[in-house]
Scaffold this motif. Structure first.
Motif, PDB file in Angstrom:
ATOM      1  N   ASP A  64      -3.990  -0.117   7.628  1.00 49.06           N
ATOM      2  CA  ASP A  64      -2.674   0.536   7.678  1.00 49.06           C
ATOM      3  C   ASP A  64      -1.823  -0.001   8.832  1.00 49.06           C
ATOM      4  O   ASP A  64      -1.206   0.760   9.565  1.00 49.06           O
ATOM      5  CB  ASP A  64      -2.829   2.062   7.780  1.00 49.06           C
ATOM      6  CG  ASP A  64      -3.595   2.634   6.607  1.00 49.06           C
ATOM      7  OD1 ASP A  64      -3.507   2.068   5.505  1.00 49.06           O
ATOM      8  OD2 ASP A  64      -4.286   3.641   6.788  1.00 49.06           O
ATOM      9  N   MET A  65      -1.781  -1.320   8.967  1.00 49.84           N
ATOM     10  CA  MET A  65      -1.106  -1.936  10.102  1.00 49.84           C
ATOM     11  C   MET A  65       0.172  -2.695   9.744  1.00 49.84           C
ATOM     12  O   MET A  65       0.857  -3.176  10.622  1.00 49.84           O
ATOM     13  CB  MET A  65      -2.066  -2.906  10.812  1.00 49.84           C
ATOM     14  CG  MET A  65      -3.297  -2.236  11.393  1.00 49.84           C
ATOM     15  SD  MET A  65      -2.936  -0.984  12.609  1.00 49.84           S
ATOM     16  CE  MET A  65      -2.357  -1.974  13.957  1.00 49.84           C
ATOM     17  N   ASN A 107       0.846  -1.189   0.000  1.00 49.40           N
ATOM     18  CA  ASN A 107       0.000   0.000   0.000  1.00 49.40           C
ATOM     19  C   ASN A 107       0.886   1.245   0.000  1.00 49.40           C
ATOM     20  O   ASN A 107       1.907   1.288   0.686  1.00 49.40           O
ATOM     21  CB  ASN A 107      -0.883   0.006   1.256  1.00 49.40           C
ATOM     22  CG  ASN A 107      -1.812   1.196   1.311  1.00 49.40           C
ATOM     23  OD1 ASN A 107      -2.384   1.606   0.317  1.00 49.40           O
ATOM     24  ND2 ASN A 107      -1.968   1.769   2.490  1.00 49.40           N
ATOM     25  N   VAL A 108       0.485   2.244  -0.768  1.00 45.71           N
ATOM     26  CA  VAL A 108       1.108   3.564  -0.686  1.00 45.71           C
ATOM     27  C   VAL A 108       0.153   4.415   0.133  1.00 45.71           C
ATOM     28  O   VAL A 108      -0.988   4.641  -0.263  1.00 45.71           O
ATOM     29  CB  VAL A 108       1.330   4.181  -2.083  1.00 45.71           C
ATOM     30  CG1 VAL A 108       1.884   5.586  -1.957  1.00 45.71           C
ATOM     31  CG2 VAL A 108       2.265   3.301  -2.917  1.00 45.71           C
ATOM     32  N   HIS A 109       0.616   4.858   1.296  1.00 42.06           N
ATOM     33  CA  HIS A 109      -0.228   5.618   2.226  1.00 42.06           C
ATOM     34  C   HIS A 109       0.283   7.050   2.336  1.00 42.06           C
ATOM     35  O   HIS A 109       1.488   7.269   2.475  1.00 42.06           O
ATOM     36  CB  HIS A 109      -0.235   4.950   3.601  1.00 42.06           C
ATOM     37  CG  HIS A 109      -1.157   5.610   4.560  1.00 42.06           C
ATOM     38  ND1 HIS A 109      -2.520   5.459   4.493  1.00 42.06           N
ATOM     39  CD2 HIS A 109      -0.908   6.436   5.597  1.00 42.06           C
ATOM     40  CE1 HIS A 109      -3.071   6.169   5.464  1.00 42.06           C
ATOM     41  NE2 HIS A 109      -2.115   6.779   6.152  1.00 42.06           N
ATOM     42  N   ALA A 110      -0.626   8.005   2.316  1.00 42.86           N
ATOM     43  CA  ALA A 110      -0.276   9.432   2.263  1.00 42.86           C
ATOM     44  C   ALA A 110      -0.126  10.066   3.642  1.00 42.86           C
ATOM     45  O   ALA A 110      -0.754  11.075   3.957  1.00 42.86           O
ATOM     46  CB  ALA A 110      -1.310  10.188   1.446  1.00 42.86           C
ATOM     47  N   SER A 111       0.709   9.457   4.477  1.00 39.62           N
ATOM     48  CA  SER A 111       1.108  10.092   5.726  1.00 39.62           C
ATOM     49  C   SER A 111       2.390   9.429   6.198  1.00 39.62           C
ATOM     50  O   SER A 111       2.826   8.435   5.631  1.00 39.62           O
ATOM     51  CB  SER A 111       0.030   9.979   6.815  1.00 39.62           C
ATOM     52  OG  SER A 111       0.062   8.719   7.455  1.00 39.62           O
ATOM     53  N   LEU A 112       2.972   9.993   7.224  1.00 47.59           N
ATOM     54  CA  LEU A 112       4.158   9.412   7.830  1.00 47.59           C
ATOM     55  C   LEU A 112       3.680   8.501   8.955  1.00 47.59           C
ATOM     56  O   LEU A 112       3.531   8.929  10.092  1.00 47.59           O
ATOM     57  CB  LEU A 112       5.087  10.517   8.349  1.00 47.59           C
ATOM     58  CG  LEU A 112       5.586  11.490   7.278  1.00 47.59           C
ATOM     59  CD1 LEU A 112       6.421  12.599   7.902  1.00 47.59           C
ATOM     60  CD2 LEU A 112       6.388  10.745   6.209  1.00 47.59           C
ATOM     61  N   LEU A 113       3.409   7.268   8.607  1.00 50.01           N
ATOM     62  CA  LEU A 113       2.887   6.323   9.585  1.00 50.01           C
ATOM     63  C   LEU A 113       3.848   6.179  10.760  1.00 50.01           C
ATOM     64  O   LEU A 113       5.046   6.296  10.583  1.00 50.01           O
ATOM     65  CB  LEU A 113       2.657   4.959   8.917  1.00 50.01           C
ATOM     66  CG  LEU A 113       1.502   4.939   7.915  1.00 50.01           C
ATOM     67  CD1 LEU A 113       1.513   3.644   7.132  1.00 50.01           C
ATOM     68  CD2 LEU A 113       0.175   5.126   8.613  1.00 50.01           C
TER      69      LEU A 113
END
Length: 184
Positions: free
Chosen positions: A147-148, A109-115
């Protein structure tokens, strides 16, 4: 050099630059594109494709517009395309275990935050509401849960305090697109 076979799942604007980067990368072979079904939009309620659906169509690709990526018929279609990996960017459906385990290298997944900051569906808006000094994109393994999974790579993007969500979404998509082939 053997190319990595990618099936792309995306819907939102942020996914378009990543899709385009996948289409032109010599390291990646795009074996399919999936997006959300067309939805009614505007005053007249005309059916309108997602941004990924429009981008795929303009590139001469046929996007699978599935209401449920976990349905048996979609899983069989995906299995027949034999992807090495499924790449997900702003797709809008949860992937169940059968789909997560289908490609030999899993799903990214490309996620738009700094996890781990701002998990979930509206990370760009949350970043702006909290007036963060920076944001970015994370490439992460998809596991059961939202998002885990483990983060493979983080790309930071500085903020100046005058950004708008639409512009920031485009810039983060371009940032992710510039690194997608190398990262995968």
């Amino acid at each position: 050099m053997e190319r990595l076979r990618i099936y792309f799942l995306g819907s939102g604007e942020i996914a378009v630059p990543v899709l385009r980067a996948c289409m032109v990368s010599p390291e990646l072979e795009l074996v399919g594109v999936g997006t959300q079904p067309d939805r009614a939009a505007g005053r007249r309620g005309r059916l309108s494709p997602t941004p990924v659906g429009r981008a795929a169509e303009s590139a001469g690709l046929t996007a699978d517009k599935t209401p449920d990526v976990n349905a048996t018929d979609f899983l069989e279609k995906l299995r027949s395309s034999a992807p090495d990996m499924v790449l997900v960017v702003s797709f809008g459906q949860l992937l169940r275990q059968a789909l997560l385990e289908l490609p030999r290298f899993g799903c990214v997944n490309v996620h738009a935050s700094l996890l781990p900051r701002y998990r979930g569906a509206s990370p760009i808006v949350q970043t702006l509401l909290h007036r963060d000094a920076k944001t970015g994109v994370c490439f992460m393994r998809m596991d059961k849960g939202l998002d885990m999974g483990a983060v493979y790579r983080t790309l930071e993007f500085p903020l100046h305090g005058d950004e708008y969500a639409d512009d920031l979404e485009q810039k983060l998509g371009e940032l992710a697109g510039s690194a997608v082939a190398e990262t995968l």
